[in-house]
Design a protein around this motif. Structure first.
Motif, PDB file in Angstrom:
ATOM      1  N   LEU B   4       0.824  -1.205   0.000  1.00  0.00           N
ATOM      2  CA  LEU B   4       0.000   0.000   0.000  1.00  0.00           C
ATOM      3  C   LEU B   4       0.864   1.263   0.000  1.00  0.00           C
ATOM      4  N   ILE B   7      -3.430   6.519   0.793  1.00  0.00           N
ATOM      5  CA  ILE B   7      -4.879   6.729   0.812  1.00  0.00           C
ATOM      6  C   ILE B   7      -5.099   8.079   0.146  1.00  0.00           C
ATOM      7  N   ALA B  35      -7.524   4.126  -2.528  1.00  0.00           N
ATOM      8  CA  ALA B  35      -6.293   3.529  -1.993  1.00  0.00           C
ATOM      9  C   ALA B  35      -5.498   2.988  -3.164  1.00  0.00           C
ATOM     10  N   TYR B  37      -2.266   0.777  -4.585  1.00  0.00           N
ATOM     11  CA  TYR B  37      -1.482  -0.387  -4.157  1.00  0.00           C
ATOM     12  C   TYR B  37      -0.875  -1.082  -5.362  1.00  0.00           C
ATOM     13  N   LEU B  83      -8.110  -4.549   2.342  1.00  0.00           N
ATOM     14  CA  LEU B  83      -7.984  -3.112   2.114  1.00  0.00           C
ATOM     15  C   LEU B  83      -9.346  -2.427   2.184  1.00  0.00           C
ATOM     16  N   LEU B  87     -10.611   0.627   4.640  1.00  0.00           N
ATOM     17  CA  LEU B  87     -11.212   1.878   4.157  1.00  0.00           C
ATOM     18  C   LEU B  87     -12.585   2.107   4.773  1.00  0.00           C
TER      19      LEU B  87
END
Lengths: 85, 215
Positions: B4, B7, B35, B37, B83, B87
């Motif tokens: 990651l 954000i 997000a 990644y 993930l 969030l």
């Protein structure tokens, strides 16, 4: 938006223009940018708590390395080492 | 596993951009928060400079588009389900942080301290006392040097590097429009303080302003 050119002023008060990106930073300015980078990445940023585990190894060794690097850059400045322009 | 980077506000990913180990960047969105990644089968997150610069390069290119909360280096999750859970669970926190940093960049300023002149100490205790006093004077001097920068920033955060270090460092959260005047002030400070080494690097993502209790 392009990377902003920032002046890194070191030691003798004369400014040296540097871009932040590491591929255009030379010599000791690269060291300072790297210190600032690693400080932020390893000690800053969002931390996800709970089940998330940081997959970073050898953090303590990196901090030891960072301190040594900062001391060596500061020592070079004190000794009036000519810095690249 | 997924690595990651940040954000963000809702963003578009350029699929030609690459993350760690040249893995393609991917993005998901949940509750108005994105997000970014990359997916890996194997990933050793040693904090080596190339990996660190790559992580930061992703943060930098996202910053040009939207509000960004950079992740600490080395954050790995099992998959996108995990993930999405993050969030959803932390959406309120992330939206608040995004509103604080949106439109700003982080600038890092460092003031090198000159070593204190050493007088002959009468004993160990006196020596330590003198060293601490000299150190405090240097810290106060660096603080005075940096004081004109603080009003130019939305927020400031010290970056303590440990008392054995020769530098005072501080981070500034600066709106983009204020970066030029800020940098001009750094140059002016260096001209007025020729015996100090002042360095300024950036613009960084707002790494120092996305922790728990920062303002």
């Amino acid at each position: 938006m392009a990377s902003i050119q920032l002046r890194l002023s070191l030691g003798d008060g004369d400014a040296v223009t540097e871009a932040r990106r590491h591929d255009t930073v030379v010599g000791q300015q690269r060291d300072i940018a790297l210190i600032d980078l690693l400080d932020r990445l390893l000690d800053g940023g969002v931390v996800l708590a709970g089940d998330i585990t940081l997959a970073v190894a050898d953090i303590d060794l990196v901090y030891v390395g960072l301190r040594a690097l900062i001391s060596s850059v500061a020592a070079a400045e004190r000794e009036g080492v000519a810095l690249p322009r | 596993m997924i690595y990651l980077y940040a954000i963000t506000d809702p963003v578009r990913i350029d699929h030609r951009e690459r993350g760690l180990l040249d893995a393609p960047l991917e993005v998901i969105e949940e509750g108005g928060v994105g997000a970014v990644y990359s997916t890996h089968t194997e990933l050793e997150c040693k904090p080596d400079p190339d990996l660190a610069w790559r992580h930061d390069r992703v943060v930098e290119l996202l910053m040009d588009q939207a509000g960004v909360l950079p992740l600490r280096f080395g954050t790995v999750l099992a998959d996108t389900d995990a993930l999405r859970t993050v969030l959803r669970d932390q959406g309120t926190r992330f939206r608040l942080l995004l509103s604080r940093v949106r439109g700003c960049v982080e600038l890092a300023v460092r003031v090198g301290l000159t070593p204190a002149p050493s007088a002959a100490p009468s004993d160990g205790v006196d020596y330590l006392r003198e060293r601490l006093a000299a150190r405090q004077q240097q810290v106060d001097a660096a603080d005075r040097v940096l004081a004109p920068l603080r009003p130019l920033a939305r927020a400031t955060a010290p970056r303590p590097l440990g008392s054995r270090n020769a530098a005072i460092s501080e981070s500034y959260l600066v709106p983009r429009a204020a970066v030029e005047p800020f940098v001009a002030e750094v140059r002016a400070l260096q001209s007025r303080n020729r015996s100090l080494s002042i360095s300024c690097t950036g613009p960084w993502g707002p790494y120092s302003f996305v922790g728990e209790a920062k303002g």
